[in-house]
Scaffold this motif. Structure first.
Motif, PDB file in Angstrom:
ATOM      1  N   ALA A 213       0.816  -1.212   0.000  1.00  0.00           N
ATOM      2  CA  ALA A 213       0.000   0.000   0.000  1.00  0.00           C
ATOM      3  C   ALA A 213       0.849   1.262   0.000  1.00  0.00           C
ATOM      4  CB  ALA A 213      -0.921   0.000   1.217  1.00  0.00           C
ATOM      5  N   ALA A 214       2.093   1.176   0.492  1.00  0.00           N
ATOM      6  CA  ALA A 214       2.946   2.363   0.607  1.00  0.00           C
ATOM      7  C   ALA A 214       3.722   2.673  -0.668  1.00  0.00           C
ATOM      8  CB  ALA A 214       3.926   2.178   1.763  1.00  0.00           C
ATOM      9  N   VAL A 215       3.724   1.761  -1.630  1.00  0.00           N
ATOM     10  CA  VAL A 215       4.513   1.965  -2.853  1.00  0.00           C
ATOM     11  C   VAL A 215       4.037   3.214  -3.586  1.00  0.00           C
ATOM     12  CG1 VAL A 215       5.082   1.019  -5.118  1.00  0.00           C
ATOM     13  CG2 VAL A 215       5.111  -0.461  -3.105  1.00  0.00           C
ATOM     14  N   GLY A 216       5.002   4.040  -3.965  1.00  0.00           N
ATOM     15  CA  GLY A 216       4.695   5.269  -4.675  1.00  0.00           C
ATOM     16  C   GLY A 216       4.366   6.446  -3.781  1.00  0.00           C
ATOM     17  N   GLN A 217       4.420   6.254  -2.463  1.00  0.00           N
ATOM     18  CA  GLN A 217       4.013   7.281  -1.521  1.00  0.00           C
ATOM     19  C   GLN A 217       5.194   7.808  -0.701  1.00  0.00           C
ATOM     20  OE1 GLN A 217       0.777   8.469  -1.268  1.00  0.00           O
ATOM     21  NE2 GLN A 217       0.425   7.205  -3.084  1.00  0.00           N
ATOM     22  N   ALA A 218       5.054   9.046  -0.241  1.00  0.00           N
ATOM     23  CA  ALA A 218       6.023   9.666   0.673  1.00  0.00           C
ATOM     24  C   ALA A 218       5.305   9.981   1.970  1.00  0.00           C
ATOM     25  CB  ALA A 218       6.598  10.938   0.070  1.00  0.00           C
ATOM     26  N   MET A 219       5.992   9.757   3.105  1.00  0.00           N
ATOM     27  CA  MET A 219       5.311   9.949   4.392  1.00  0.00           C
ATOM     28  C   MET A 219       6.294  10.308   5.495  1.00  0.00           C
ATOM     29  SD  MET A 219       4.540   5.914   4.586  1.00  0.00           S
ATOM     30  CE  MET A 219       4.458   5.981   2.785  1.00  0.00           C
ATOM     31  N   PHE A 220       5.788  11.086   6.455  1.00  0.00           N
ATOM     32  CA  PHE A 220       6.582  11.449   7.626  1.00  0.00           C
ATOM     33  C   PHE A 220       6.664  10.272   8.589  1.00  0.00           C
ATOM     34  CE2 PHE A 220       4.647  15.678   6.533  1.00  0.00           C
ATOM     35  CZ  PHE A 220       5.797  16.222   6.011  1.00  0.00           C
ATOM     36  N   ILE A 221       7.830  10.143   9.235  1.00  0.00           N
ATOM     37  CA  ILE A 221       8.015   9.166  10.309  1.00  0.00           C
ATOM     38  C   ILE A 221       8.309   9.967  11.566  1.00  0.00           C
ATOM     39  CG2 ILE A 221       9.308   7.176  11.113  1.00  0.00           C
ATOM     40  CD1 ILE A 221       7.617   6.677   8.578  1.00  0.00           C
ATOM     41  N   ASN A 222       7.315  10.028  12.445  1.00  0.00           N
ATOM     42  CA  ASN A 222       7.418  10.874  13.623  1.00  0.00           C
ATOM     43  C   ASN A 222       6.769  10.160  14.807  1.00  0.00           C
ATOM     44  OD1 ASN A 222       8.023  13.142  15.151  1.00  0.00           O
ATOM     45  ND2 ASN A 222       6.251  14.329  14.457  1.00  0.00           N
ATOM     46  N   ALA A 223       7.097  10.617  15.998  1.00  0.00           N
ATOM     47  CA  ALA A 223       6.479  10.079  17.212  1.00  0.00           C
ATOM     48  C   ALA A 223       5.018  10.522  17.286  1.00  0.00           C
ATOM     49  CB  ALA A 223       7.243  10.545  18.440  1.00  0.00           C
ATOM     50  N   ASP A 224       4.281   9.925  18.197  1.00  0.00           N
ATOM     51  CA  ASP A 224       2.878  10.311  18.373  1.00  0.00           C
ATOM     52  C   ASP A 224       2.748  11.661  19.049  1.00  0.00           C
ATOM     53  OD1 ASP A 224       1.663   8.128  17.171  1.00  0.00           O
ATOM     54  OD2 ASP A 224       1.636   6.946  19.013  1.00  0.00           O
TER      55      ASP A 224
END
Length: 341
Positions: A213-224
């Motif tokens: 599902a994540a292929v082709g996507q950009a996303m932040f990796i952050n704490a809650d």
């Protein structure tokens, strides 16, 4: 979302000797299940007991050679010619038809002072900010995105925020000041610190290898939960004995000084040669009475980055809050003799 049967047979990890890369390899060694090859630019960067390859992405043919036998890539490496290295790696990955390419970008692609629109991926925009690291990482992400858009590369782009813990740069900077007796912060440390523990970033990277599902996507990796820079700095400074003095500086005063004494641009070869000639001629830039401009911008950050897109597409969630990350890092440092027990 994630399919364990789609796990890559063998993964090339660039930047394997860096902070995040070292921790990622440690975890993969401990957990098993994912075969990998750690890429190092020199023999000094190779780690005993690990499957590794010595290669330089700027050398023609080295990217393809490093990828031999690998069907996935985790691209962590970054250097002075980062866009060129990333372009060569992407070209080699496309030619060898790798199944998955996980590109580690950064929140910095949105600049040192993003607006509220950058808090979510749907409205965030990548630009150029006349800041070397941000602009280089932005160009690298665009290279990966272009290959995605052409349908040439099954890639996932992760944008970690302030990665800390177990030897990270940010806490080491605080500890170094604390051991010298004085720690500085800006405007009482009110700026937003999007701190995310290194193991949570590693979890996200491993999830990105598997999530279709994540292929082709950009996303932040952050704490809650974001904390303030005051919490971050005071938390790590308190690990040092005797306790250091905490000094609050005016961010406006620092920025005013740097506006009147702008740092020399990194520039290309011609700029570096000119700087060297000036140095040989005895011409020196003024010594700043203040911390670097990059630090004041980082520690007066105005927004919190969302992490719900990564949760949704990766099936990932951060597991370590700041209090836990601080305690884990303190234990790690004490075990290495870097803090008093």
């Amino acid at each position: 979302m994630s399919n364990a049967n789609s796990r890559p047979a063998r993964c090339l990890i660039t930047g394997a000797s860096g902070f995040i890369g070292t921790r990622l390899c440690e975890r993969m060694d401990a957990q098993g299940g994912q075969a990998y090859v750690a890429m190092a630019r020199s023999a000094a960067g190779s780690q005993p007991g690990r499957s590794s390859v010595q290669a330089d992405l700027l050398v023609p043919g080295d990217a393809a050679r490093a990828l031999a036998g690998c069907d996935a890539v985790i691209h962590l490496a970054h250097g002075g010619r980062g866009p060129e290295a990333t372009r060569r790696l992407v070209e080699a990955a496309v030619a060898q038809k790798v199944r998955r390419f996980v590109h580690i970008s950064t929140m910095s692609v949105h600049g040192p002072r993003p607006g509220i629109e950058a808090a979510r991926e749907e409205t965030a925009r990548i630009g150029r900010y006349d800041e070397g690291y941000s602009d280089s990482k932005a160009e690298q992400e665009e290279i990966v995105q272009a290959a995605i858009d052409k349908g040439d590369l099954a890639a996932v782009i992760l944008r970690p925020t302030v990665v800390y813990g177990l030897g990270g740069h940010f806490e080491r900077q605080v500890l170094q000041q604390a051991k010298a007796g004085e720690v500085t912060l800006f405007d009482d440390g009110r700026g937003v610190c999007n701190a995310v523990f290194v193991d949570d970033v590693c979890d996200a990277i491993e999830a990105a290898l598997l999530s279709d599902a994540a292929v082709g996507q950009a996303m932040f990796i952050n704490a809650d939960r974001s904390i303030s820079w005051g919490e971050f700095i005071r938390g790590f400074a308190a690990l040092v004995e005797p306790p250091p003095r905490i000094v609050s500086l005016s961010a406006a005063a620092v920025e005013t000084w740097w506006a009147e004494h702008p740092p020399e641009p990194v520039g290309g070869l011609a700029t570096r040669v000119l700087r060297k000639l000036k140095h040989l001629a005895g011409v020196r830039p003024p010594v700043s009475p203040w911390p670097p401009l990059g630090r004041v911008r980082r520690e007066t950050f105005p927004i919190t980055f969302a992490n719900d897109k990564a949760k949704r597409l990766l099936g990932w969630s951060p597991r370590v809050d700041f209090e836990q990350g601080l305690a884990l890092t303190a234990d790690w440092l004490r075990a290495r003799g870097e803090l008093a027990r």
